[in-house]
Structures are given as C-alpha cells and as structure tokens.
Design an enzyme around this catalytic site. Structure first.
Site, short mmCIF file in Angstrom:
data_model
loop_
_atom_site.label_atom_id
_atom_site.label_comp_id
_atom_site.label_asym_id
_atom_site.label_seq_id
_atom_site.Cartn_x
_atom_site.Cartn_y
_atom_site.Cartn_z
N HIS A 126 0.85 -1.19 0.00
CA HIS A 126 0.00 0.00 0.00
C HIS A 126 0.89 1.25 0.00
CE1 HIS A 126 -3.86 2.12 1.45
NE2 HIS A 126 -2.94 3.07 1.38
N HIS A 147 1.62 5.25 -2.36
CA HIS A 147 1.06 6.28 -3.25
C HIS A 147 2.21 6.94 -4.00
CE1 HIS A 147 -3.12 6.34 -1.63
NE2 HIS A 147 -2.51 5.89 -0.53
N LYS A 198 1.80 10.52 -5.58
CA LYS A 198 1.81 11.70 -4.71
C LYS A 198 3.18 11.96 -4.09
CE LYS A 198 -2.91 11.30 -2.79
NZ LYS A 198 -3.36 10.03 -3.39
N HIS A 249 -9.64 1.99 0.61
CA HIS A 249 -9.34 2.86 1.75
C HIS A 249 -10.63 2.98 2.57
CE1 HIS A 249 -5.84 3.91 -0.62
NE2 HIS A 249 -5.42 4.75 0.28
N GLU A 304 -10.96 5.91 7.35
CA GLU A 304 -9.71 6.54 7.79
C GLU A 304 -10.02 7.85 8.50
OE1 GLU A 304 -5.33 7.92 6.08
OE2 GLU A 304 -6.91 7.39 4.67
N ASP A 337 2.50 3.39 2.92
CA ASP A 337 1.52 4.42 2.62
C ASP A 337 2.21 5.62 1.98
OD1 ASP A 337 -1.07 5.32 2.37
OD2 ASP A 337 -1.30 5.90 4.45
N ASN A 338 1.84 6.83 2.39
CA ASN A 338 2.38 8.04 1.76
C ASN A 338 3.80 8.34 2.25
OD1 ASN A 338 -0.68 8.26 1.99
ND2 ASN A 338 -0.22 9.80 0.46
#
Length: 449
Positions: free
Chosen positions: A78, A80, A83, A236, A239, A336-337
């Site tokens: 997972h 991104h 971004k 998602h 959250e 994640d991010n």
C-alpha cells in the site's frame, strides 16, 4: 557486515550461520528460539535458494553471517507513488487530514504532469529497491482526465521495473466517482491496465448517524464493476476518528451477500477502534468470513489522526491488529504516503515500517508471526510468490548484522546487504537533490528555504 559482501560471489555459494524468523520459512530446518528465530545455513545456485539446511551444513570456509539475520525481500502492499516526494512544494501546514487533502489536491491541479510524476515515482522505486523491497502496490489518484495520462505512465514504469520490483497498480477515488459513465470508464482503464479496483469511503458523524441512503447502492455498483471485469479490490476504509465511519462492516457484508470471488484488501480501518465492542466483534467476524485482508499504515495514521493544534494526541489512530490476527484475518504493514501532505516523512523502507509498527502496535513479547506482515502476508494479498524463504525461490534476500530482534529493531540497519538473484546489489539511495528541479517552489534556491 559490509566486509562480508565481497565474499558473496559466483553462481553457487553457501551462506553460513544465519538467523531468520521461522515463520518466513516454508520448511524450517530446525526448532526456533524464544524470539521465533531459527539458526541455519543457506545454499544459493543460479540465483535461487537451493537449500535451507541445519546449522553446520555449509563448508567452514563459506561466508558467515555470524548469527546475523537473513530475511526474504520485502513486500509493500500500500503506497502512493503518484503523490510522493512533493512536500517541498506542497507542505501540509496543519499536519491533519483536511490539510493533506487540500495541499495534495492543489498540487495535483497545478503540477502533476507526465515527466515530473515519472521522476518522482522512479526516485521512490529506487529508494525501495535499495532498501530491499521486491514488490509494491501503488494507488493512483484516478480522476478523469488525469487517469488517462497517469495509468499509461505507471504501466510503462511497471514494465520498466519488471525483474527488479513487481509493481501493481490500483485506483483510488471517492466511491461516488464510480457512478455512471465515469465509473465505467475508470473501471475499464483499470481492467485494461491489469490493475486492481480501489476507492475510498468517507462516512462521517457519530455511531448513531444513519448510513447515507445512497451508500449501499453505490457500494453494490462498485462491486458489480469489479465482478464484470474480474478485478480484485483494494479499499481505503474509515480513515478517521469519527465513529459514524462504519463502511468496514458493510464491505464485508456486501462481499458475503454477493459471494465475491476476488481478493479484497482493506486499508486503514481506523474508526473501528473507537466503536462499541459489540460492533467491533460483529465486524471482525464478518471480515473473517468474507476473507478480507487488512493493510495497516501505522506511520501515516499516527501522523494524521487525532492531530489538534497545541494538544498531545490521545489516540494512536491505528486499527485492531491484534484482534484481527486472533480472528484469523491476515494483516500486512505498509509504507503508505511518503513525503507528501498525508505523511511528511518515510522512505519506502519496510524495515523502518516494521520497526515502528512493532513499537506503535506492540507486535512483540512475543514477536510471533509478525515478520510475515512485511513479507509473506502482503505477497499473498497481492497474489504473488514472494516474501518467503523456500527452496526454489529467487535469492532476493536482505542480510543484517543484527542477531536478535532487539538488535534488529534498535537501529535503522543502514549496513544491510541486499541480494538480488543471488548477487550483491550495488543500488544506493537516491540523493534528495535529484528532486530539486521538480519540487522546489518558484523563487526558492534549492537547498535554501
């Protein structure tokens, strides 16, 4: 450990006196110790693992790890990548979820173009590769017309990185975006690209707040889009810290009612920890029955959730991983991010993710099978063969000088040795300065401000 690297040469060789979590071995060649680690020797031939043998099987002149740990390559299910790395030009001044959405949306509208997205994603992939990751799933903001550019771009990146990192692509857009013709078009783009269908739920309010009248029909439509195209799902979910965010239960119930045959991964699931225990138990039972898999993003959720100016957070923002594991629900951990409005930090280093998750979620005493959460479990969620130590598997390995779990988790393990196909990797972490031409704000000299 670094003097060991020059001794690992040739098409066939032994690695002597290694330790590994027994839970990562298909056929452990002996008993594990109290930390779940097994001491053994390993044979590599023609880029593949050819033997997991009892300690003492290797010749005495073989390179020795001196009891250091040996793991399979990491799997990050997972992320991104579209971004990532935009913080310098698009910081999140409040550090909260609303600030993240605002900063990323503005940056997407002003800056996202093919060349700069490719440069940022390639930077992230090189970092992950140097850290020892072998597979990644990335979510892509999927709005029209952006998706018509970004999906072909990431499909090309996937092909370019084949053999180094197995890259999977997944859509992310609000559930309502899958209404009507736009939803059909987005699902078609995902299917044509060999991707995974994903969306985000945004329920709000307190636990007594009724579900919006259009939520379940929209959820049914989303499932139908996936079923018609034979797509897996990655969602998602909930959250937030609002107890009215109860999509997780409905997703599990919908999957059961529709007898959905594909894989379903759900991420975040933060609100579940704040909901009544009876609802938690019911939700977990449905999740287990529906064969949902959970991916937990501890660093990002700790960063975003329960953030109030000038107040210490009261809540960690992570979901019920211990209870999920006890209920038989597979749990993965992921990056994640990284360095965008949703998380200002991170470097796609899955050992960092595992180290921080152990501290945040108490994945210790005992460590048990939690090493699977950054290796085998995400590989299974992605439907790929990776993340395990087994005879015949590619010798994509990460070697650590740390012998025991407290040694492994006490330091960043910057001296790790990464093997790809049985060869010592010479990959190094990319320099942040490479990004200056893409993310330095107008009027700012790179490195100043």
């Amino acid at each position: 450990m670094r003097p060991l690297a020059p001794r690992i040469t040739g098409a066939g060789f032994w690695l002597r006196d290694a330790r590994a979590p027994a839970c990562l071995m298909e056929a452990p060649p002996g008993p594990a110790d109290r930390e779940g680690l097994l001491r053994f020797d390993l044979r590599v031939e023609d880029g593949r693992i050819m033997a997991l043998a009892p300690l003492g099987s290797a010749p005495e002149d073989a390179p020795s790890l001196e009891g250091g740990q040996l793991w399979p390559g990491f799997v990050d299910a997972h992320t991104h990548l579209d971004k990532g790395q935009i913080w310098a030009r698009a910081p999140n001044p409040t550090g909260d979820f609303a600030g993240a959405v605002s900063s990323v949306m503005a940056d997407r509208a002003a800056h996202w173009a093919e060349a700069e997205m490719e440069a940022r994603a390639d930077f992230a992939l090189r970092a992950a590769f140097a850290h020892g990751t072998t597979a990644i799933r990335t979510h892509l903001d999927s709005y029209l017309p952006l998706a018509r550019m970004s999906w072909p771009l990431f499909t090309r990146l996937r092909d370019a990185w084949a053999g180094r990192i197995a890259l999977q692509l997944c859509s992310i857009a609000p559930l309502e975006r899958f209404d009507g013709a736009e939803g059909q078009a987005l699902a078609d783009i995902v299917a044509e690209s060999g991707g995974v269908l994903g969306m985000v739920t945004r329920l709000t309010g307190d636990f007594a707040t009724p579900l919006p009248a259009d939520f379940l029909p929209r959820l049914d439509r989303f499932f139908a889009l996936a079923e018609a195209r034979g797509l897996d799902l990655d969602l998602h979910v909930d959250e937030s810290g609002e107890t009215g965010a109860r999509a997780l239960r409905e997703i599990a119930a919908t999957a059961l009612r529709r007898r959905f045959k594909g894989r379903i991964q759900v991420g975040h699931c933060c609100a579940l920890t704040l909901q009544p225990e009876a609802h938690q138990r019911e939700t977990l039972a449905l999740m287990a029955e529906a064969r949902l898999r959970v991916v937990v993003l501890p660093m990002c959720n700790m960063y975003l959730q329960d953030r109030v100016p000038c107040r210490t957070p009261r809540w960690r923002g992570v979901t019920l991983v211990q209870e999920m594991r006890a209920a038989g629900i597979p749990v993965s951990l992921a990056s994640d991010n990284t360095r965008d409005g949703f998380h200002a930090y991170g470097d796609l280093d899955m050992m960092e993710v595992y180290r921080e998750a152990t501290r945040i979620l108490h994945l210790d005493h005992p460590f048990g099978a939690w090493p699977r959460a950054v290796t085998a479990a995400p590989a299974e969620a992605m439907g790929i063969e990776a993340g395990r130590l087994r005879v015949g598997a590619p010798a994509d390995l990460v070697l650590f000088s740390a012998r025991h779990m407290t040694e492994l988790l006490a330091r960043p393990q910057a001296d790790r040795i990464v093997l790809r196909g049985g060869r010592v990797s010479d990959a190094t972490l990319p320099d942040w300065r490479e990004l200056d031409r893409w993310v330095t704000p107008a009027g700012v000299t790179p490195g100043r401000g």
